[in-house]
Scaffold this motif. Structure first.
Motif, PDB file in Angstrom:
ATOM      1  N   ALA A  74       0.415  -1.226  -0.187  1.00 56.70           N
ATOM      2  CA  ALA A  74      -0.298  -0.198  -0.354  1.00 56.70           C
ATOM      3  C   ALA A  74       0.870   0.932  -0.428  1.00 56.70           C
ATOM      4  CB  ALA A  74      -1.152   0.115   1.041  1.00 56.70           C
ATOM      5  N   VAL A  75       2.001   1.082   0.959  1.00 57.93           N
ATOM      6  CA  VAL A  75       2.483   2.257   0.589  1.00 57.93           C
ATOM      7  C   VAL A  75       3.560   2.555  -0.889  1.00 57.93           C
ATOM      8  CG1 VAL A  75       5.345   3.051   1.864  1.00 57.93           C
ATOM      9  CG2 VAL A  75       3.104   2.239   2.337  1.00 57.93           C
ATOM     10  N   ALA A  76       3.862   1.424  -0.877  1.00 59.64           N
ATOM     11  CA  ALA A  76       4.827   1.351  -2.642  1.00 59.64           C
ATOM     12  C   ALA A  76       3.179   1.914  -3.458  1.00 59.64           C
ATOM     13  CB  ALA A  76       4.895   0.267  -2.579  1.00 59.64           C
ATOM     14  N   ALA A  77       2.503   1.700  -3.208  1.00 57.35           N
ATOM     15  CA  ALA A  77       1.488   2.256  -4.232  1.00 57.35           C
ATOM     16  C   ALA A  77       1.303   3.612  -4.401  1.00 57.35           C
ATOM     17  CB  ALA A  77       0.185   1.503  -4.214  1.00 57.35           C
ATOM     18  N   GLU A  78       1.083   4.007  -3.101  1.00 58.31           N
ATOM     19  CA  GLU A  78       0.643   5.608  -2.523  1.00 58.31           C
ATOM     20  C   GLU A  78       2.018   6.017  -3.106  1.00 58.31           C
ATOM     21  OE1 GLU A  78       0.469   7.825   1.283  1.00 58.31           O
ATOM     22  OE2 GLU A  78      -0.299   5.860   1.138  1.00 58.31           O
ATOM     23  N   ARG A  79       3.008   5.882  -3.055  1.00 56.39           N
ATOM     24  CA  ARG A  79       4.408   6.589  -3.692  1.00 56.39           C
ATOM     25  C   ARG A  79       4.409   6.710  -4.949  1.00 56.39           C
ATOM     26  NH1 ARG A  79       7.980   2.608  -2.651  1.00 56.39           N
ATOM     27  NH2 ARG A  79       8.308   2.565  -0.468  1.00 56.39           N
ATOM     28  N   ARG A  80       3.859   5.596  -6.353  1.00 56.62           N
ATOM     29  CA  ARG A  80       4.012   5.252  -7.324  1.00 56.62           C
ATOM     30  C   ARG A  80       2.991   6.655  -7.600  1.00 56.62           C
ATOM     31  NH1 ARG A  80       4.146   0.175  -6.779  1.00 56.62           N
ATOM     32  NH2 ARG A  80       1.985   0.096  -6.560  1.00 56.62           N
ATOM     33  N   GLN A  81       1.702   7.314  -6.720  1.00 50.97           N
ATOM     34  CA  GLN A  81       0.668   7.623  -6.915  1.00 50.97           C
ATOM     35  C   GLN A  81       1.591   9.534  -7.220  1.00 50.97           C
ATOM     36  OE1 GLN A  81      -1.743   7.507  -9.152  1.00 50.97           O
ATOM     37  NE2 GLN A  81      -0.639   5.596  -8.700  1.00 50.97           N
ATOM     38  N   LEU A  82       2.660  10.050  -5.972  1.00 50.02           N
ATOM     39  CA  LEU A  82       2.961  10.950  -5.626  1.00 50.02           C
ATOM     40  C   LEU A  82       2.750  12.067  -7.539  1.00 50.02           C
ATOM     41  CD1 LEU A  82       6.483  10.561  -2.784  1.00 50.02           C
ATOM     42  CD2 LEU A  82       3.747  11.334  -2.786  1.00 50.02           C
ATOM     43  N   PRO A  83       2.922  13.452  -6.781  1.00 53.02           N
ATOM     44  CA  PRO A  83       3.797  14.103  -7.991  1.00 53.02           C
ATOM     45  C   PRO A  83       4.848  14.061  -8.343  1.00 53.02           C
ATOM     46  CG  PRO A  83       2.702  15.283  -6.524  1.00 53.02           C
ATOM     47  CD  PRO A  83       2.631  14.433  -5.576  1.00 53.02           C
TER      48      PRO A  83
END
Length: 93
Positions: free
Chosen positions: A43-52
């Motif tokens: 979940a953290v990795a997926a959130e990181r990939r969505q960073l601007p």
């Protein structure tokens, strides 16, 4: 004469020896926590990939085997965005 070097003493005890059944219960309990940790990491990795993204405006120059090169030149003139996008599965049917 130099003083003798004292070796450190062990401060961690070995785990206790148990039956296979006791080990299996403990292993299954730990496996639940390991799976939770994996899901949280995903979940953290997926959130990181969505960073601007941030546009790189500084002209970075690197030493390469063929001399000094700008950041964009390191990628053979290809768009840097291509290298930063996550791979997407083909969802076409």
């Amino acid at each position: 004469m130099k003083a003798a070097i004292k070796m450190s003493t062990r401060t961690v005890d070995n785990p206790k020896v148990v039956s296979r059944e006791e080990w299996l219960v403990a292993r299954k309990k730990l496996l639940v926590r390991e799976k939770q940790l994996t899901r949280e990491g995903d979940a953290v990795a997926a959130e990181r990939r969505q960073l601007p993204w941030v546009k790189v405006e500084k002209n970075y120059v690197f030493d390469s085997t063929s001399g000094k090169k700008a950041l964009a030149d390191l990628f053979g003139g290809k768009s840097l965005f291509r290298f930063n996008l996550p791979r997407r599965q083909n969802t076409a049917t």
